[in-house]
Design a protein around this motif. Structure first.
Motif, PDB file in Angstrom:
ATOM      1  N   GLU A  87      58.965  24.741  31.977  1.00 45.97           N
ATOM      2  CA  GLU A  87      59.728  23.258  31.698  1.00 45.97           C
ATOM      3  C   GLU A  87      58.992  22.704  30.825  1.00 45.97           C
ATOM      4  OE1 GLU A  87      59.116  19.168  34.459  1.00 45.97           O
ATOM      5  OE2 GLU A  87      58.142  20.984  35.612  1.00 45.97           O
ATOM      6  N   ALA A  88      60.305  23.228  30.340  1.00 46.67           N
ATOM      7  CA  ALA A  88      59.807  21.551  28.916  1.00 46.67           C
ATOM      8  C   ALA A  88      60.083  20.040  29.016  1.00 46.67           C
ATOM      9  CB  ALA A  88      61.620  22.821  27.730  1.00 46.67           C
ATOM     10  N   LEU A  89      59.491  20.067  27.936  1.00 48.79           N
ATOM     11  CA  LEU A  89      59.021  18.317  28.531  1.00 48.79           C
ATOM     12  C   LEU A  89      59.967  17.181  27.781  1.00 48.79           C
ATOM     13  CD1 LEU A  89      55.459  18.366  29.810  1.00 48.79           C
ATOM     14  CD2 LEU A  89      57.275  18.529  31.628  1.00 48.79           C
ATOM     15  N   ALA A  90      60.866  17.391  27.605  1.00 47.96           N
ATOM     16  CA  ALA A  90      62.274  16.556  27.055  1.00 47.96           C
ATOM     17  C   ALA A  90      61.902  14.823  26.936  1.00 47.96           C
ATOM     18  CB  ALA A  90      63.520  16.370  26.939  1.00 47.96           C
ATOM     19  N   VAL A  91      61.321  14.306  25.796  1.00 58.10           N
ATOM     20  CA  VAL A  91      60.809  13.023  26.072  1.00 58.10           C
ATOM     21  C   VAL A  91      61.088  12.054  25.741  1.00 58.10           C
ATOM     22  CG1 VAL A  91      58.503  13.577  27.656  1.00 58.10           C
ATOM     23  CG2 VAL A  91      58.625  13.468  25.196  1.00 58.10           C
ATOM     24  N   PRO A  92      60.958  10.811  26.589  1.00 58.78           N
ATOM     25  CA  PRO A  92      61.655  10.024  24.993  1.00 58.78           C
ATOM     26  C   PRO A  92      60.043   9.127  24.499  1.00 58.78           C
ATOM     27  CG  PRO A  92      60.957   8.522  27.459  1.00 58.78           C
ATOM     28  CD  PRO A  92      61.371   9.997  27.023  1.00 58.78           C
ATOM     29  N   GLY A  93      60.162   8.567  22.494  1.00 59.11           N
ATOM     30  CA  GLY A  93      59.230   8.293  22.307  1.00 59.11           C
ATOM     31  C   GLY A  93      57.861   6.896  22.798  1.00 59.11           C
ATOM     32  N   ASN A  94      56.985   7.058  22.529  1.00 67.13           N
ATOM     33  CA  ASN A  94      56.060   6.099  23.555  1.00 67.13           C
ATOM     34  C   ASN A  94      55.439   7.453  24.804  1.00 67.13           C
ATOM     35  OD1 ASN A  94      54.216   4.289  24.252  1.00 67.13           O
ATOM     36  ND2 ASN A  94      56.097   2.742  24.897  1.00 67.13           N
ATOM     37  N   THR A  95      56.311   7.838  24.541  1.00 60.62           N
ATOM     38  CA  THR A  95      55.595   8.700  25.768  1.00 60.62           C
ATOM     39  C   THR A  95      53.921  10.148  25.493  1.00 60.62           C
ATOM     40  OG1 THR A  95      57.394   9.073  26.792  1.00 60.62           O
ATOM     41  CG2 THR A  95      55.921  11.039  28.161  1.00 60.62           C
ATOM     42  N   LEU A  96      53.030  10.458  26.431  1.00 62.42           N
ATOM     43  CA  LEU A  96      51.674  10.406  26.749  1.00 62.42           C
ATOM     44  C   LEU A  96      51.686  11.623  27.538  1.00 62.42           C
ATOM     45  CD1 LEU A  96      48.462  10.285  25.251  1.00 62.42           C
ATOM     46  CD2 LEU A  96      48.323   9.088  27.613  1.00 62.42           C
ATOM     47  N   VAL A  97      51.490  12.995  27.111  1.00 59.18           N
ATOM     48  CA  VAL A  97      51.011  13.979  28.120  1.00 59.18           C
ATOM     49  C   VAL A  97      49.594  14.458  27.885  1.00 59.18           C
ATOM     50  CG1 VAL A  97      52.266  16.471  28.222  1.00 59.18           C
ATOM     51  CG2 VAL A  97      53.368  14.895  27.364  1.00 59.18           C
TER      52      VAL A  97
END
Length: 359
Positions: free
Chosen positions: A254-264
């Motif tokens: 699963e590709a995690l497309a995220v906005p800025g200011n996101t911590l993984v």
């Protein structure tokens, strides 16, 4: 020549034996770890099972400090996604400060991708106090400890990934893999949005769990001739195929497309990769990493995590590898003073992954 090789093997035998009780993972560099005869008798599987049991024991004692929502997501999926981890008004200032910072940089090329890192060291922390405040947050510290399964301070970097940088070879980080035979921590705080087409972090949900099917796969892979498989797998970071995922009853990545200011934050025992990037571009993030000897039964005791020491480790590590480059390898080449967005193509291409240190 044969006599010399046998003498060298005999001299190193005690070292190879001691490495069985460490994070050493290379089937090529350690003849015991890579022994098909010993692995048929269960050596690799025993190391996997013991490391996992001790990890569960440590996490059980670290769990109470972690926010329940984060802990439940991690236990289920193997990773946690935290959006707006920094208050938006504070994040804008933090992002500007990081992107405008310049310091000693190192770069490494893998295939058509270049990775640049700037150490988050005392100088950077002094210039960007909000970065220190973020890294010392109690809730994030508790989460990092839980995922790493140790009270240890991760190594923190400002990392830039430059994709499609003028080479035809594929980035090996785009192939699904596990980092090792045991759990470890990696974390990414993305400073810019990452679209599905821009090389997002990719993970197979639940693949951090050692199910009977995963254990069977671990046993099968330990029986392969390390000289006949791809080099990264032979060095202990196994690549995994779609057929392997099916055999382990796992879903696709699963590709995690995220906005800025996101911590993984993820356990890299699970299968993960850098998603394919369709166009050339740069991705900037705060990147954190922690991996300790998985066979230690205690939670703390990491002298390198002491204040005043922890933030200097990266510089020491770079200098150590520079000093012993011929023996250990040094894929991270100096590129002078750079900012996160100041790309240069002068970095070297390592011939191979350097031998892993059993720390």
């Amino acid at each position: 020549m044969i006599v010399h090789a046998r003498f060298k093997s005999a001299m190193l035998a005690p070292v190879h034996t001691l490495q069985l009780a460490t994070s050493a993972k290379s089937f090529l560099d350690n003849p015991l770890i890579g022994s098909q005869r010993l692995n048929r008798r269960g050596l690799h599987l025993a190391r996997v099972k013991l490391a996992a049991a001790l990890c569960r024991w440590r996490r059980k004692r670290l769990a109470r400090r972690v926010p329940a929502e984060w802990r439940e997501a991690f236990d289920r999926d193997g990773f946690v996604v935290i959006r707006d981890v920094v208050a938006p008004e504070e994040f804008a200032l933090l992002r500007t400060a990081i992107l405008s910072y310049q310091g000693e940089a190192r770069e490494m090329r893998q295939g058509d991708a270049v990775t640049r890192r700037l150490a988050i060291d005392p100088e950077m922390l002094a210039q960007i106090p909000s970065l220190r405040k973020l890294l010392e947050r109690e809730d994030l510290t508790a989460l990092f400890h839980y995922v790493a399964s140790f009270r240890t301070t991760p190594l923190h970097y400002i990392q830039t990934i430059v994709s499609h940088d003028g080479q035809d070879d594929r980035d090996p980080q785009e192939t699904l893999h596990a980092d090792s035979f045991h759990s470890s921590l990696k974390a990414w705080l993305f400073l810019n949005p990452v679209a599905a087409s821009e090389g997002p972090f990719t993970y197979v949900r639940g693949s951090h769990r050692l199910t009977p099917e995963r254990l069977a796969w671990e046993h099968r892979r330990s029986l392969a001739d390390p000289r006949a498989i791809d080099r990264l797998s032979a060095r202990g970071s196994p690549r995994v195929s779609p057929a392997d995922l099916t055999a382990m009853k796992l879903s696709g990545p699963e590709a995690l497309a995220v906005p800025g200011n996101t911590l993984v934050v993820a356990d890299t025992l699970g299968f993960h990769a850098r998603g394919a990037s369709e166009t050339a571009g740069e991705r900037v993030e705060i990147w954190s990493y922690a991996r300790r000897n998985p066979f230690l039964p205690w939670l703390g005791g990491d002298l390198l995590s002491l204040p005043g020491v922890a933030e200097r480790r990266i510089g020491w590590l770079w200098s150590f590898r520079d000093r012993f480059e011929r023996q250990l390898g040094q894929p991270w080449r100096r590129v002078g003073i750079r900012g996160p967005m100041d790309h240069t193509t002068r970095c070297a291409t390592p011939d191979e992954e350097p031998p892993s240190l059993p720390l």
